[in-house]
Write a protein that holds these residues in place. Structure first.
Motif, PDB file in Angstrom:
ATOM      1  N   VAL A 281       0.863  -1.187   0.000  1.00 48.45           N
ATOM      2  CA  VAL A 281       0.000   0.000   0.000  1.00 48.45           C
ATOM      3  C   VAL A 281       0.901   1.238   0.000  1.00 48.45           C
ATOM      4  O   VAL A 281       2.069   1.178   0.369  1.00 48.45           O
ATOM      5  N   SER A 282       0.331   2.379  -0.393  1.00 45.52           N
ATOM      6  CA  SER A 282       1.128   3.602  -0.502  1.00 45.52           C
ATOM      7  C   SER A 282       1.304   4.318   0.828  1.00 45.52           C
ATOM      8  O   SER A 282       2.139   5.213   0.947  1.00 45.52           O
ATOM      9  N   ASP A 283       0.525   3.946   1.845  1.00 48.54           N
ATOM     10  CA  ASP A 283       0.633   4.580   3.165  1.00 48.54           C
ATOM     11  C   ASP A 283       0.834   3.498   4.226  1.00 48.54           C
ATOM     12  O   ASP A 283       0.006   3.321   5.119  1.00 48.54           O
ATOM     13  N   ALA A 284       1.948   2.780   4.126  1.00 46.87           N
ATOM     14  CA  ALA A 284       2.170   1.579   4.933  1.00 46.87           C
ATOM     15  C   ALA A 284       2.136   1.860   6.429  1.00 46.87           C
ATOM     16  O   ALA A 284       1.552   1.073   7.195  1.00 46.87           O
ATOM     17  N   MET A 285       2.733   2.942   6.889  1.00 48.26           N
ATOM     18  CA  MET A 285       2.772   3.211   8.328  1.00 48.26           C
ATOM     19  C   MET A 285       1.374   3.480   8.880  1.00 48.26           C
ATOM     20  O   MET A 285       0.994   2.951   9.928  1.00 48.26           O
ATOM     21  N   ALA A 286       0.603   4.288   8.194  1.00 51.82           N
ATOM     22  CA  ALA A 286      -0.779   4.548   8.620  1.00 51.82           C
ATOM     23  C   ALA A 286      -1.610   3.272   8.550  1.00 51.82           C
ATOM     24  O   ALA A 286      -2.424   2.990   9.440  1.00 51.82           O
ATOM     25  N   PHE A 287      -1.391   2.476   7.496  1.00 56.81           N
ATOM     26  CA  PHE A 287      -2.118   1.214   7.338  1.00 56.81           C
ATOM     27  C   PHE A 287      -1.847   0.279   8.518  1.00 56.81           C
ATOM     28  O   PHE A 287      -2.768  -0.339   9.071  1.00 56.81           O
ATOM     29  N   ALA A 288      -0.576   0.177   8.921  1.00 61.10           N
ATOM     30  CA  ALA A 288      -0.211  -0.708  10.029  1.00 61.10           C
ATOM     31  C   ALA A 288      -0.851  -0.251  11.332  1.00 61.10           C
ATOM     32  O   ALA A 288      -1.323  -1.075  12.135  1.00 61.10           O
ATOM     33  N   LEU A 289      -0.884   1.044  11.569  1.00 56.96           N
ATOM     34  CA  LEU A 289      -1.492   1.564  12.788  1.00 56.96           C
ATOM     35  C   LEU A 289      -3.003   1.351  12.791  1.00 56.96           C
ATOM     36  O   LEU A 289      -3.597   1.028  13.832  1.00 56.96           O
TER      37      LEU A 289
END
Length: 468
Positions: A281-289
Motif C-alpha cells: 500500500v502507498s501509506d504503509a505506516m498509517a495502514f499498520a497503525l
C-alpha cells in the motif's frame, strides 16, 4: 577556437567573490539532508518493497543501498569540503575534467532534481487527497490527475511546487526556517510510529525473515535505492555554508547515517506489526497503525506525511536553483539565471524558472515512464564525484581538505564499479530517454556557446572602433 575540455582554474574558483549569503551551519545541513532523503522512501517504498521483494529482510536491502550511498557520501564529503562553492558535481567536473563534461553534469543534475521534485509532488498530491477525503472533501478527478491518466491537471501537485518556489524566493534565511520546521514535524511523525508501533510487534510476523531469499533482497535494493537520493543536494549549498570545510562533511555523512537508522527501525517495526504480504500500500505506516486499532496515531501519521514529503520538494527545488545559478555564473547559461535579488539574496529568476518547470511536469506529465531517469542520472553523477576525488588527489595533492575520504583511490573506484553495475540493471527504454535528454543538452550548449562567442567577437570589434 573554443577549447571543449577547458578546465576552470582552481585558484580562480576558490578566490572569486561570492554572491550568495552565508547563513547555513552543520545543523541546518543535517536537516537539509534529512529533508531530502526522508520522504517517499520511508512513507511509501518500505511497505511496497517488503511486500513485493524482500519481506522482513527489506532491512538488508536498505543496508546494502546505504552502503553504496555511503561510498559516494565519503567522496562527496571530501570534494565538497575542498571546493566549497555552489553547483555540486557540475563544479567538480569543471575543475577536474572540463567544460563540456561539466555542462552535461549540470544538465543531468537539472534532470534529476526537477523530475524528483515533480515525482514527489505527485506523491504529496495523493496523500493530500487522502487527508481531505477523511474530512469528506473530494477533489474532482479531472483536477487531480495528469491528462494521460484521464484528468486535466494534477492541481495539488502544481500548487505545492509553486508554494515551495515562493518560499525559496524569500531567501535562504527564511527558507531554512520553513525547512527545519517541516523536518522536525517529519521526525516527530516517524518517532511516533516507532514508539506506538513497537508495542504491537509480533515476532512471528518476521518468520520467514527472507521469504524471497537473497535474490529478493537484491531486488529490494534496486527498489529502495531511490529512497537514499537527496543527500547529494547538500553539496549544492556549499557556498552558503558558514564553515564549509567542517560543516559540509558533517551534513552529508550524518544525514545519511540518521536516515539509514530510521529506515531500518521503521522496517523492523512495520513488518513486525503486520504480515509483510499485506503491506503493498502507498501509506504503509498509517495502514499498520489502523490494523492494530491506533486510528488517532494513524491520522497524525497521514497529516505528518504531508509535511514530510513537502521538505523533499523544497530541497530538490533548492538544489535545482543552485545548479542554474552556478552554470549561469560560469557563462554556460544566460546571465539572468545568476542575478541575485538585493533584498532576499536569492537568485529569484532561477527560482521561478525551476518552479514553473517542475509545476508543469508535475501537473501534466505521466512520470511513471520517466522515473528511472532519476536513478540513471544519479548514478552518473555519483561516478563523476568519485572520479573527481581521484583526479584532485593526483593533480592537487597539497590542497587543503576539510575531510579526506578513506582508501583513495580504492573506495572511489568501488563507487564507480557499483554505479556502473546498477546502471546496467536499468531498462533499455531508460537509456534511450536519457540519451535523448543528453543530446538536447549538447545542442543547447553548442548553440548558446556559438552565440556567446559571436557576441564577444562583436564586443571586441566595437572596442577597437572606439579606440580608433
Amino acid at each position: 577556437m573554443m577549447n571543449l575540455l577547458q578546465k576552470k582554474p582552481l585558484t580562480h574558483l576558490l578566490s572569486r567573490k561570492k554572491t550568495l549569503q552565508k547563513t547555513l551551519g552543520a545543523y541546518d545541513l543535517i536537516l537539509l539532508g534529512i529533508g531530502a532523503i526522508v520522504g517517499i522512501g520511508i512513507l511509501v517504498l518500505t511497505g511496497v518493497a517488503a511486500a513485493n521483494d524482500a519481506g522482513p529482510s527489506i532491512i538488508f536491502s536498505f543496508m546494502i543501498a546505504a552502503l553504496v550511498c555511503g561510498f559516494v557520501a565519503f567522496c562527496y564529503a571530501e570534494i565538497a569540503s575542498t571546493l566549497p562553492v555552489s553547483g555540486g558535481v557540475y563544479t567538480y567536473a569543471y575543475v577536474t575534467i572540463g567544460e563540456v563534461v561539466a555542462y552535461l553534469m549540470g544538465w543531468t543534475q537539472l534532470l534529476i532534481y526537477v523530475l524528483s521534485a515533480a515525482a514527489v509532488a505527485n506523491g504529496w498530491s495523493a496523500y493530500f487527497r487522502s487527508l481531505l477525503e477523511g474530512f469528506q472533501l473530494h477533489i474532482p478527478e479531472r483536477l487531480s490527475a495528469v491528462p494521460q491518466q484521464g484528468g486535466m491537471v494534477n492541481l495539488p501537485a502544481v500548487c505545492i511546487i509553486l508554494l515551495m518556489t515562493w518560499v525559496l524566493s524569500k531567501g535562504v534565511q527564511e527558507s531554512k526556517k520553513v525547512n527545519n520546521t517541516m523536518v522536525a514535524i517529519k521526525l516527530f511523525v516517524i518517532l511516533l510510529f516507532i514508539i506506538v508501533g513497537i508495542f504491537y510487534v509480533q515476532p512471528e510476523n518476521w518468520d520467514p525473515f527472507m521469504p524471497f531469499g537473497w535474490k529478493g533482497v537484491l531486488e529490494g535494493t534496486a527498489t529502495v535505492f531511490f529512497a537514499f537520493l537527496g543527500f547529494d543536494a547538500v553539496a549544492t549549498a556549499a557556498e552558503e555554508v558558514k564553515k564549509p570545510q567542517r560543516d559540509l562533511p558533517i551534513g552529508i555523512i550524518v544525514s545519511l547515517g540518521v536516515c539509514t537508522l530510521l529506515y531500518v527501525i521503521v522496517c523492523l517495526v512495520l513488518t513486525g506489526m503486520v504480515p509483510y504480504h499485506l503491506l503493498n500500500v502507498s501509506d504503509a505506516m498509517a495502514f499498520a497503525l489502523h490494523a492494530v486499532g491506533q486510528n488517532v496515531a494513524a491520522g497524525i501519521i497521514s497529516a505528518g506525511a504531508i509535511a514530510g514529503i513537502t521538505t523533499v520538494i523544497f530541497v530538490y527545488l533548492y538544489a535545482t536553483v543552485r545548479v542554474l545559478f552556478s552554470m549561469s555564473r560560469d557563462h554556460l547559461l544566460p546571465k539572468p539565471f545568476s542575478v541575485v535579488h538585493p533584498h532576499s539574496q536569492a537568485p529569484v529568476f532561477s527560482t521561478w524558472i525551476a518552479g514553473f518547470t517542475g509545476a508543469a511536469i508535475a501537473g501534466f506529465v505521466d512520470l511513471r515512464a520517466l522515473s528511472n531517469l532519476i536513478n540513471i542520472g544519479a548514478l552518473l553523477t555519483f561516478m563523476m564525484v568519485a572520479l573527481s576525488v581521484i583526479v584532485l588527489r593526483k593533480t592537487h595533492p597539497d590542497l587543503q581538505r576539510g575531510f579526506k575520504a578513506p582508501l583513495v583511490p580504492y573506495l572511489p573506484i568501488l563507487t564507480i564499479v557499483c554505479s556502473i553495475f546498477l546502471m546496467t540493471r536499468l531498462a533499455l527504454e531508460t537509456w534511450l530517454y536519457f540519451c535523448i535528454w543528453m543530446m538536447i543538452g549538447l545542442s543547447i550548449y553548442f548553440i548558446y556557446r556559438m552565440k556567446r562567442q559571436k557576441d564577444l567577437y562583436q564586443e571586441q570589434i566595437n572596442m577597437m572602433k572606439k579606440a580608433n
